[in-house]
Design an enzyme around this catalytic site. Structure first.
Site, short mmCIF file in Angstrom:
data_model
loop_
_atom_site.label_atom_id
_atom_site.label_comp_id
_atom_site.label_asym_id
_atom_site.label_seq_id
_atom_site.Cartn_x
_atom_site.Cartn_y
_atom_site.Cartn_z
N LYS A 463 10.66 -40.57 -3.32
CA LYS A 463 11.44 -40.67 -2.07
C LYS A 463 10.97 -39.62 -1.07
O LYS A 463 10.31 -38.65 -1.46
CB LYS A 463 12.92 -40.47 -2.40
CG LYS A 463 13.19 -39.13 -3.06
CD LYS A 463 14.58 -39.07 -3.68
CE LYS A 463 14.80 -37.72 -4.30
NZ LYS A 463 15.95 -37.70 -5.20
N TYR A 686 8.37 -16.63 24.05
CA TYR A 686 9.67 -16.96 24.65
C TYR A 686 10.74 -15.94 24.30
O TYR A 686 10.79 -15.46 23.16
CB TYR A 686 10.15 -18.32 24.10
CG TYR A 686 9.46 -19.51 24.67
CD1 TYR A 686 9.45 -19.76 26.04
CD2 TYR A 686 8.84 -20.42 23.82
CE1 TYR A 686 8.82 -20.88 26.55
CE2 TYR A 686 8.21 -21.55 24.32
CZ TYR A 686 8.21 -21.78 25.69
OH TYR A 686 7.60 -22.89 26.18
C1 PLP Z 1 15.90 -36.96 -6.29
C2 PLP Z 1 16.47 -37.45 -7.54
C3 PLP Z 1 15.94 -37.03 -8.78
C4 PLP Z 1 14.88 -36.00 -8.92
O1 PLP Z 1 15.45 -34.73 -8.76
P1 PLP Z 1 14.55 -33.41 -8.88
O2 PLP Z 1 15.53 -32.31 -8.85
O3 PLP Z 1 13.65 -33.38 -7.71
O4 PLP Z 1 13.83 -33.50 -10.14
C5 PLP Z 1 16.44 -37.63 -9.92
N1 PLP Z 1 17.41 -38.57 -9.85
C6 PLP Z 1 17.96 -38.95 -8.68
C7 PLP Z 1 19.04 -39.97 -8.69
C8 PLP Z 1 17.52 -38.41 -7.49
O5 PLP Z 1 18.06 -38.79 -6.34
#
Ligand code: PLP
Length: 791
Positions: A463, A686
């Site tokens: 993701k 700035y």
């Molecule tokens: C993002 C996510 C993970 C992975 O989590 P990490 O802490 O990056 O390992 C696992 N399960 C779900 C449902 C997630 O949304």
């Protein structure tokens, strides 16, 4: 016959024997058909698949275990060769000793060495198969990670001479003690005629393993056969006096550090053993070169990609580089700039004929040969080609416009100084980029793989643009590495992956009803986080007339974000009383605090709740429903809850919740675009927040908050790395640029600058910003170009 284990790197199909290795990561049998279509005819396999029957001209060698067959083949191959084999083992320094020996011995012998660090169960056989008919000395590295592995390496390598480099302090997770690790390494030397190493206990252990071998020890102690004493050292070099067989001579080692001293002494012992005169040894040691940097891939001018590999030149490393060339962007034409080979020991004519042949097979469409030998054999090269006597003539006569949209391999011996050619072809105005190290990613993947049980499947979260590292490339790598599932946040991310040729299952965590049709079309599997979404999705399946569509049921066990609660289970089961079109493929939940010990009791409670709920659900179904709850931190800290699958996320990118030293994957880099002198007591940028406390040099780098450089790092809170030194950000960060105080460096326009990466860890920046590494990684803006590295 060439041997190959990687379908992507076959150069001469009809002369290649493909070993279909079955790893945890991928199965070579999957590539047989494709390779057949590319012309490969010889396959070593362990499983005769139905589809192979159609490959009429193929020759299959069916064996029980393909890796063992490969090792046996390599062992036999090695024994047929005349070469004297020097086996190198130890915790550190193997590659350096090998490379230095190569430099030191090449004047007297035809020397072959294993390419890069091909020292594993798979790497060693490939290395051995590179030994040539005329090779006199072969230098082979042996590396192990698990007890029992050296036995197999020894049987293959059967070194005549052994070098034991160094026993590190860490015994490594897979060995219970240092003694066990040493005993394992000593196995390599079991049949050696001679073993070289530093005087000390470790060498005594080796002696106890092989009473027959002559032991050649070096050290400061009385007992050492080769005695050495440091006379002098400064920050550049070290002067030592060596006493051997009643005579003494001096060496200047052109490196100051202890490790270089040890590595150099191990190599010097080989030269003494070979009776190379002292003055020659001294001369060659004085001109030892730092060892080959790794091959690098850079952005070139006019949309070219450069593969820079100009630290060595020999047939083995040439073929490796050619493999890398073939793995780059297929839409681009391939060009090769090559220097004469130096000290190869093989006959020139044959050598260049073979080189030309490989280039032809690799479909290289432009060849540039540099050096008198290549110029002499120019007629061998059938593709468009140009030849130059030396690098200078190339630089004088070539024009940058001659290179456009090509992948260019720049491969030459050190003395040809191809770094000038690389400089000539490198993109002049660099960019702010995110470099993604695919090898590091694979190493991290394997670290997590090793933590979970064999039968547990691996899902990787890709993701948010794979945590900022880019989706398509990363997903392809993961698919190739045999990951079982990919998970994205939104349907359109999944559609994009399908468009990039990803065919493994993809789950979508936030499926929106508007995207259902699309998801079905692209075989994307939804997360079912409520009864409403379950009903809605099932209705759409009915409309499409599709049955048994896999979905993933999310349970809420304490995160309280999404998912079915315990009280929803009766309704869920009631829904399935009738025949439905969805099929619950997996059921899962998410841990709220798996990375912190203070939540461990809560974590266990979540798992408990998960177990109970999943049991209730499973009872209702005939098919087995897979279960999963662990994220990265969970895998590291609670591997006992791996169930049927785990979901790896941030860990892939080198962040550990258990203090493991993982490899950083992404490096955020920019470059110095200008430098100005600013007198003391002036303000910078700035809001006039930066103030020069002294006469200063202020550099501008083209990266700002719009690129994901958090503005809270302004005014000295954040640092960047320039020429190996940390320098503070001065003044407020602007939208597209920011300023650095580089007064204490001699940096120049064009220098590379690290924002985060190997030297400035993402975790450090996250801490400064009072946030988590996830936010820093995913914050790198889309406009920042991603560049991928792989050896
Ligand atoms: C993002 C996510 C993970 C992975 O989590 P990490 O802490 O990056 O390992 C696992 N399960 C779900 C449902 C997630 O949304």
């Amino acid at each position: 016959m060439e041997i190959s284990i990687d379908s992507r790197s076959v150069i001469a199909p009809e002369a290649t024997m493909f070993f279909a290795l079955k790893g945890k990561n991928h199965d070579g049998h999957d590539y047989v058909q494709g390779l057949y279509e590319r012309g490969v005819r010889d396959f070593v396999i362990s499983e005769k698949r139905k589809e192979f029957a159609g490959l009429k001209e193929a020759r299959f060698y069916e064996v029980e275990n393909v890796l063992e067959a490969l090792q046996e083949y390599a062992g036999r191959y090695r024994r047929e060769k005349k070469a004297e084999v020097i086996g190198i083992a130890g915790s550190n320094g193997k590659t350096i000793v090998k490379e230095w020996l190569y430099q030191l011995l090449s004047g007297n012998f035809s020397v072959y060495r294993s390419p890069r660090s091909y020292n594993s169960q798979v790497g060693v056989p490939l290395s051995l198969c590179g030994i040539g008919e005329s090779t006199q000395i072969a230098l082979i590295e042996a590396g192990i990670s698990f007890p029992g592995e050296m036995e197999k390496l020894e049987q293959m390598i059967r070194p005549d001479i052994g070098i034991f480099t160094h026993l590190g302090d860490a015994h490594g997770e897979n060995f219970t003690s240092l003694a066990e690790k040493l005993a394992e390494k000593a196995i390599l030397f079991r049949h050696c005629r001679m073993v070289i190493g530093q005087q000390g206990e470790a060498l005594e252990t080796i002696r106890s393993f092989n009473g027959q071998a002559r032991i050649m020890s070096w050290g400061e102690e009385e007992e050492a056969e080769v005695r050495c004493k440091t006379l002098q050292k400064n920050e550049k070099e070290r002067k030592v006096v060596i006493s051997y067989q009643g005579k003494s001579f001096e060496l200047v080692i052109p490196f100051p550090d202890e490790a270089a001293y040890e590595n150099c002494m191990n190599a010097v012992c080989v030269l003494l053993w070979k009776k190379i005169p002292f003055e020659h040894i001294a001369e060659r040691v004085a001109s030892l070169q730092p060892i080959a940097m790794r091959m690098e891939i850079k952005e070139g001018i006019n949309d070219c990609v450069l593969i820079n590999d100009y630290y060595n030149s020999d047939a083995a490393s040439f073929h490796l580089a050619l493999n890398t060339l073939m793995m780059q962007d297929e839409a681009k034409e391939r060009a090769v700039i090559l220097s004469d080979f130096i000290d190869t020991g093989s006959e020139e004519k044959v050598l260049y004929q073979e080189i030309a042949e490989s280039l032809k097979r690799a479909e290289v469409s432009l060849f540039i040969g540099i050096g008198s030998q290549l110029s002499r054999y120019s007629s061998y090269f059938p593709m468009p080609a140009r030849f130059y006597a030396d690098t200078d003539s190339f630089l004088k006569q070539e024009n940058r416009e001659n290179f456009r949209e090509q992948v260019i391999l720049i491969k030459g011996a050190r003395q040809f100084r191809f770094e000038f050619i690389a400089g000539f072809l490198q993109k002049q105005s660099h960019n702010t980029v995110l470099e993604v190290d695919m090898d590091a990613m694979i190493a991290n993947l394997n670290y997590f793989r090793a933590l979970i049980p064999e039968h547990t499947q691996l899902a990787v979260m890709v993701k948010a643009f794979s945590y900022g590292s880019g989706s398509g490339e990363v997903a392809s790598l993961l698919q190739y590495q045999g990951v079982d599932y990919l998970m994205v946040a939104f349907a359109d991310e999944g559609v994009a992956l399908r468009a990039e040729g990803i065919s493994i299952p993809i789950a979508v965590m936030n499926p929106q009803p508007e995207a259902f049709d699309n998801m079905i079309e692209f075989c994307l599997e939804p997360e079912i986080y409520s009864l409403e979404i379950l009903r809605a999705f099932d209705r759409v399946l009915v409309k499409h007339g599709i049955e048994n569509y896999p979905v993933h049921l999310k349970l809420n066990t304490g995160m309280n974000r999404s998912g079915l609660d315990r009280k929803d289970i009766p309704d869920l089961l009631a829904f399935f009383k009738e025949k439905r079109h969805v099929r619950i493929q997996t059921v899962f939940s998410h841990l709220a605090g798996s990375d912190e010990a203070r939540h461990d009791a809560f974590t266990r409670q979540q798992v408990e709740c998960f177990s109970t709920m999943t049991r209730q659900i499973q009872q209702h179904f005939d098919h087995k429903i897979m279960r999963h709850i662990l994220n990265s931190a969970g895998i590291e800290r609670f591997p006992e809850y791996s169930f049927d699958m785990v979901r790896l996320g941030i860990g892939l990118h080198g962040i550990s919740a258990a203090g493991a030293v993982l490899q950083p994957v992404s490096s955020f880099k920019t470059y110095i675009s200008s430098v100005r002198n600013v007198p003391a007591d002036q303000t910078i940028g700035y809001g006039r927040r930066g103030i020069t406390k002294r006469d200063s040099r202020i550099a501008v780098v083209p990266v700002g908050y719009a690129d994901g450089l958090n503005r809270h790092l302004s005014n000295g809170k954040g640092e960047m790395l320039v020429r190996g030194k940390r320098v503070p950000i001065i003044g407020n960060i602007c939208m597209d640029t920011c300023m650095l105080d580089v007064t204490d460096t001699d940096t120049q326009v064009g220098d590379e600058v690290e924002i985060f990466g190997k030297d400035i860890p993402v975790t450090e920046i996250a801490e400064k910003l009072d946030t988590i590494p996830y936010e820093v990684l995913t914050g790198v803006a889309q406009r920042v170009k991603r560049i991928y590295f792989k050896e």
